[in-house]
Write a protein that holds these residues in place. Structure first.
Motif, PDB file in Angstrom:
ATOM      1  N   LEU A  88       1.862  10.421   8.359  1.00 51.74           N
ATOM      2  CA  LEU A  88       2.080   9.485   7.256  1.00 51.74           C
ATOM      3  C   LEU A  88       0.733   9.073   6.674  1.00 51.74           C
ATOM      4  O   LEU A  88      -0.225   8.845   7.402  1.00 51.74           O
ATOM      5  CB  LEU A  88       2.804   8.229   7.741  1.00 51.74           C
ATOM      6  CG  LEU A  88       4.247   8.396   8.214  1.00 51.74           C
ATOM      7  CD1 LEU A  88       4.776   7.060   8.729  1.00 51.74           C
ATOM      8  CD2 LEU A  88       5.138   8.920   7.089  1.00 51.74           C
ATOM      9  N   SER A  89       0.705   8.980   5.357  1.00 45.72           N
ATOM     10  CA  SER A  89      -0.542   8.549   4.725  1.00 45.72           C
ATOM     11  C   SER A  89      -0.253   7.561   3.605  1.00 45.72           C
ATOM     12  O   SER A  89       0.883   7.427   3.142  1.00 45.72           O
ATOM     13  CB  SER A  89      -1.319   9.756   4.180  1.00 45.72           C
ATOM     14  OG  SER A  89      -0.521  10.487   3.279  1.00 45.72           O
ATOM     15  N   ALA A  90      -1.310   6.874   3.203  1.00 50.14           N
ATOM     16  CA  ALA A  90      -1.233   5.915   2.094  1.00 50.14           C
ATOM     17  C   ALA A  90      -2.253   6.308   1.040  1.00 50.14           C
ATOM     18  O   ALA A  90      -3.381   6.674   1.384  1.00 50.14           O
ATOM     19  CB  ALA A  90      -1.534   4.496   2.599  1.00 50.14           C
ATOM     20  N   LEU A  91      -1.843   6.230  -0.221  1.00 47.96           N
ATOM     21  CA  LEU A  91      -2.821   6.417  -1.290  1.00 47.96           C
ATOM     22  C   LEU A  91      -3.621   5.130  -1.445  1.00 47.96           C
ATOM     23  O   LEU A  91      -3.047   4.031  -1.459  1.00 47.96           O
ATOM     24  CB  LEU A  91      -2.130   6.730  -2.620  1.00 47.96           C
ATOM     25  CG  LEU A  91      -3.132   7.008  -3.753  1.00 47.96           C
ATOM     26  CD1 LEU A  91      -3.607   8.448  -3.681  1.00 47.96           C
ATOM     27  CD2 LEU A  91      -2.550   6.705  -5.122  1.00 47.96           C
ATOM     28  N   VAL A  92      -4.924   5.264  -1.551  1.00 48.78           N
ATOM     29  CA  VAL A  92      -5.770   4.098  -1.787  1.00 48.78           C
ATOM     30  C   VAL A  92      -6.782   4.436  -2.876  1.00 48.78           C
ATOM     31  O   VAL A  92      -7.136   5.602  -3.077  1.00 48.78           O
ATOM     32  CB  VAL A  92      -6.497   3.629  -0.502  1.00 48.78           C
ATOM     33  CG1 VAL A  92      -5.492   3.322   0.606  1.00 48.78           C
ATOM     34  CG2 VAL A  92      -7.495   4.672  -0.027  1.00 48.78           C
ATOM     35  N   LEU A  93      -7.216   3.391  -3.575  1.00 49.23           N
ATOM     36  CA  LEU A  93      -8.138   3.584  -4.699  1.00 49.23           C
ATOM     37  C   LEU A  93      -9.484   2.915  -4.449  1.00 49.23           C
ATOM     38  O   LEU A  93     -10.420   3.096  -5.224  1.00 49.23           O
ATOM     39  CB  LEU A  93      -7.534   2.993  -5.982  1.00 49.23           C
ATOM     40  CG  LEU A  93      -6.170   3.508  -6.437  1.00 49.23           C
ATOM     41  CD1 LEU A  93      -5.747   2.807  -7.721  1.00 49.23           C
ATOM     42  CD2 LEU A  93      -6.195   5.016  -6.633  1.00 49.23           C
ATOM     43  N   ASN A  94      -9.558   2.109  -3.371  1.00 50.25           N
ATOM     44  CA  ASN A  94     -10.795   1.365  -3.124  1.00 50.25           C
ATOM     45  C   ASN A  94     -10.812   0.899  -1.672  1.00 50.25           C
ATOM     46  O   ASN A  94      -9.854   1.128  -0.919  1.00 50.25           O
ATOM     47  CB  ASN A  94     -10.911   0.175  -4.093  1.00 50.25           C
ATOM     48  CG  ASN A  94      -9.619  -0.641  -4.124  1.00 50.25           C
ATOM     49  OD1 ASN A  94      -8.992  -0.842  -3.072  1.00 50.25           O
ATOM     50  ND2 ASN A  94      -9.224  -1.099  -5.294  1.00 50.25           N
ATOM     51  N   LEU A  95     -11.918   0.253  -1.286  1.00 49.16           N
ATOM     52  CA  LEU A  95     -12.087  -0.169   0.103  1.00 49.16           C
ATOM     53  C   LEU A  95     -11.018  -1.190   0.501  1.00 49.16           C
ATOM     54  O   LEU A  95     -10.490  -1.141   1.620  1.00 49.16           O
ATOM     55  CB  LEU A  95     -13.489  -0.763   0.296  1.00 49.16           C
ATOM     56  CG  LEU A  95     -13.811  -1.225   1.715  1.00 49.16           C
ATOM     57  CD1 LEU A  95     -13.721  -0.076   2.716  1.00 49.16           C
ATOM     58  CD2 LEU A  95     -15.197  -1.870   1.765  1.00 49.16           C
ATOM     59  N   ARG A  96     -10.692  -2.082  -0.430  1.00 49.55           N
ATOM     60  CA  ARG A  96      -9.677  -3.086  -0.103  1.00 49.55           C
ATOM     61  C   ARG A  96      -8.346  -2.428   0.254  1.00 49.55           C
ATOM     62  O   ARG A  96      -7.696  -2.782   1.234  1.00 49.55           O
ATOM     63  CB  ARG A  96      -9.502  -4.051  -1.280  1.00 49.55           C
ATOM     64  CG  ARG A  96      -8.756  -5.309  -0.894  1.00 49.55           C
ATOM     65  CD  ARG A  96      -8.833  -6.350  -1.980  1.00 49.55           C
ATOM     66  NE  ARG A  96      -8.617  -5.691  -3.286  1.00 49.55           N
ATOM     67  CZ  ARG A  96      -8.331  -6.354  -4.411  1.00 49.55           C
ATOM     68  NH1 ARG A  96      -8.255  -7.661  -4.405  1.00 49.55           N
ATOM     69  NH2 ARG A  96      -8.152  -5.714  -5.546  1.00 49.55           N
ATOM     70  N   GLY A  97      -7.956  -1.447  -0.552  1.00 48.32           N
ATOM     71  CA  GLY A  97      -6.727  -0.714  -0.249  1.00 48.32           C
ATOM     72  C   GLY A  97      -6.834   0.027   1.072  1.00 48.32           C
ATOM     73  O   GLY A  97      -5.872   0.079   1.853  1.00 48.32           O
ATOM     74  N   ALA A  98      -8.006   0.586   1.340  1.00 46.33           N
ATOM     75  CA  ALA A  98      -8.204   1.309   2.604  1.00 46.33           C
ATOM     76  C   ALA A  98      -8.021   0.352   3.779  1.00 46.33           C
ATOM     77  O   ALA A  98      -7.372   0.691   4.776  1.00 46.33           O
ATOM     78  CB  ALA A  98      -9.599   1.945   2.629  1.00 46.33           C
ATOM     79  N   GLU A  99      -8.581  -0.840   3.658  1.00 51.16           N
ATOM     80  CA  GLU A  99      -8.458  -1.802   4.759  1.00 51.16           C
ATOM     81  C   GLU A  99      -7.007  -2.226   4.975  1.00 51.16           C
ATOM     82  O   GLU A  99      -6.552  -2.373   6.112  1.00 51.16           O
ATOM     83  CB  GLU A  99      -9.372  -3.005   4.494  1.00 51.16           C
ATOM     84  CG  GLU A  99     -10.840  -2.614   4.707  1.00 51.16           C
ATOM     85  CD  GLU A  99     -11.844  -3.648   4.202  1.00 51.16           C
ATOM     86  OE1 GLU A  99     -11.438  -4.540   3.418  1.00 51.16           O
ATOM     87  OE2 GLU A  99     -13.029  -3.524   4.570  1.00 51.16           O
ATOM     88  N   ARG A 100      -6.292  -2.399   3.860  1.00 53.03           N
ATOM     89  CA  ARG A 100      -4.851  -2.683   3.986  1.00 53.03           C
ATOM     90  C   ARG A 100      -4.161  -1.561   4.737  1.00 53.03           C
ATOM     91  O   ARG A 100      -3.349  -1.795   5.637  1.00 53.03           O
ATOM     92  CB  ARG A 100      -4.225  -2.781   2.587  1.00 53.03           C
ATOM     93  CG  ARG A 100      -3.909  -4.176   2.115  1.00 53.03           C
ATOM     94  CD  ARG A 100      -3.230  -4.129   0.738  1.00 53.03           C
ATOM     95  NE  ARG A 100      -1.799  -3.839   0.808  1.00 53.03           N
ATOM     96  CZ  ARG A 100      -1.031  -3.547  -0.245  1.00 53.03           C
ATOM     97  NH1 ARG A 100      -1.582  -3.489  -1.463  1.00 53.03           N
ATOM     98  NH2 ARG A 100       0.252  -3.308  -0.096  1.00 53.03           N
ATOM     99  N   ALA A 101      -4.461  -0.333   4.361  1.00 49.74           N
ATOM    100  CA  ALA A 101      -3.793   0.818   4.977  1.00 49.74           C
ATOM    101  C   ALA A 101      -4.134   0.925   6.455  1.00 49.74           C
ATOM    102  O   ALA A 101      -3.275   1.252   7.287  1.00 49.74           O
ATOM    103  CB  ALA A 101      -4.174   2.100   4.244  1.00 49.74           C
ATOM    104  N   LEU A 102      -5.387   0.618   6.792  1.00 50.44           N
ATOM    105  CA  LEU A 102      -5.815   0.776   8.189  1.00 50.44           C
ATOM    106  C   LEU A 102      -5.185  -0.285   9.094  1.00 50.44           C
ATOM    107  O   LEU A 102      -5.204  -0.130  10.324  1.00 50.44           O
ATOM    108  CB  LEU A 102      -7.344   0.745   8.273  1.00 50.44           C
ATOM    109  CG  LEU A 102      -8.035   1.948   7.585  1.00 50.44           C
ATOM    110  CD1 LEU A 102      -9.539   1.773   7.582  1.00 50.44           C
ATOM    111  CD2 LEU A 102      -7.644   3.262   8.251  1.00 50.44           C
TER     112      LEU A 102
END
Lengths: 300, 300
Positions: free
Chosen positions: A73-87
């Motif tokens: 499963l993966s999440a699309l992210v556009l920036n560091l904030r989104g990456a942190e949410r996904a992690l």
């Protein structure tokens, strides 16, 4: 060589619909895709729900999914904030969209193309620290709705930087569906030397009926990641006519008939498409559920 | 290498519509296609109007057309009687459909596959006597709705007989839209030695979204005849879901973007598609008139 079909319907597909699927339906769709054999699913997007209401509740979708053994499963992210949410969720991978053309990048993610690569590097570091993988998806790699042609050496330069920053794989995206097979080959010639052995793949839209020809060219060149969307749902908010990713069920037909294993079950995919057709009939661009299979089927 | 796009919309396109275009409209469409740059047009079909009412009045259509300098007009024929009808008109060429699979041949033209080749030989002799050319279109060359897979060596055997009987060129037809690029290549390997230097080409349906990938493969293999239908109209009476020839306007995009000259004018083609979309909106499968061109245009 194993080719991974990355299902982007729950994200790229649903994100571009004129209606919002409730969390429960998104969970059911993702589980159905896994049951049909998909082993890589871009399940959510970590963007602001005020900008993309269709993608609200990403955490709830992920939390509501059952265990899906063997499914990445993966999440699309556009920036560091989104990456942190996904992690902070269960996803095993991030798919980080950078953009090859500056104008598109500023409009889509509010930063320059160069800054998106720098932001990718920060997200890659965070992903590595959290034991997850990260895919770099290079949007507008074959053309931009605002800037027109995108020079292949600009894309190659970005890919070199993304690989240096820790990209586990690179996906070249024809975001607005303008490429022809010669473009796939030309960009591959430029990009291949910069990959350092990383797997690469394509994200294709069939906006001008060239998507499956481009897929075929990419497979011949050794692409091992193919984005596809169930039913061919999908689009691009800044390219209003860029309707339609290549459809998972049609990709499955083309690949299996070419002798490339997919592990996908045509009947289960068709059933999912029929369900979606009940909700958004005019958005289904995949043809296999209507036309039916022809010839022998690979064991799934 | 020059590639000839043979426009089959006035025949394959209109023949499969649920409504009948009057003679005047068919004349206007053919003239419009010529004005858009098409230099080869399959304008009519010499079949019984009781079986295919959409094709009634072939002679009137041909007689009503203005002079079209530089445009090769042809008629589809299925037997000697049709050939004789066509040779009494102004058409420069016959396109004679033989069928690679026996069951389909018996249902479509009421004779065996072998007899259709013998009938072709008689029509070829008549065409030669009348100073016209003749194209052999091999239907179901890549698969049959009744018999399934069609052995490539059966098709190759037919092509050898058709060439011996005087075919000026050979068109291999994916009548029900089942082929993938590997099939195009495989059949070409079998057929190439039998062509004796004759030009060859493809007639492709996009029923399973593989039509343009197949086109791309055929062009790489040196095909110099490409059938296409304005708007992607078309189908097959015995393959009810075989909707959609590859669309002339989308073929034009793919070819021009690949650097292959077509002589076609995108804007004029789009205008014709818009007209057709007013009549049969749900039959338009071509995407260029909606999505628009991208990048530079070749001079037309």
């Amino acid at each position: 060589m194993m080719v991974t079909i990355c299902e982007v319907g729950p994200r790229d597909g649903l994100q571009n619909l004129p209606l919002t699927f409730p969390v429960e339906e998104r969970i059911r769709l993702i589980a159905g895709l896994a049951a049909a054999g998909l082993r890589s699913i871009e399940a959510v997007s970590m963007v602001s729900p005020s900008r993309v209401p269709q993608m609200a509740g990403a955490e709830e979708v992920l939390a509501g999914l059952p265990e899906l053994p063997g499914v990445h499963l993966s999440a699309l992210v556009l920036n560091l904030r989104g990456a942190e949410r996904a992690l902070a969720t269960r996803v095993q991978g991030l798919r980080f969209a950078v953009v090859a053309s500056d104008t598109f990048c500023r409009r889509n993610q509010g930063m320059s193309s160069e800054d998106s690569v720098a932001e990718f590097a920060r997200a890659a570091e965070a992903a590595r620290g959290a034991g997850r993988d990260i895919t770099a998806v290079v949007a507008t790699a074959y053309g931009c709705p605002f800037e027109g042609e995108v020079p292949p050496d600009r894309v190659a330069g970005m890919v070199a930087a993304l690989v240096a920053a820790g990209a586990d794989r690179i996906v070249l995206a024809d975001t607005i569906g303008v490429a022809v097979p010669g473009d796939i080959r030309r960009l591959h010639r430029h990009v291949a030397p910069t990959l350092q052995g990383r797997p690469w793949g394509v994200h294709l839209h069939n906006t001008r009926n060239t998507g499956y020809a481009n897929l075929s060219a990419a497979l011949e060149l050794g692409a091992t990641v193919v984005d596809a969307s169930i039913g061919g749902l999908g689009g691009c908010p800044f390219a209003p006519r860029a309707t339609g990713n290549i459809a998972t069920e049609d990709v499955n037909y083309l690949m299996q008939r070419e002798g490339i294993a997919t592990g996908l079950d045509h009947d289960r995919l068709s059933a999912l498409v029929e369900d979606l057709a009940g909700r958004v009939p005019d958005k289904i661009t995949g043809q296999l559920s209507r036309a039916g299979w022809f010839g022998e089927r690979a064991a799934s």
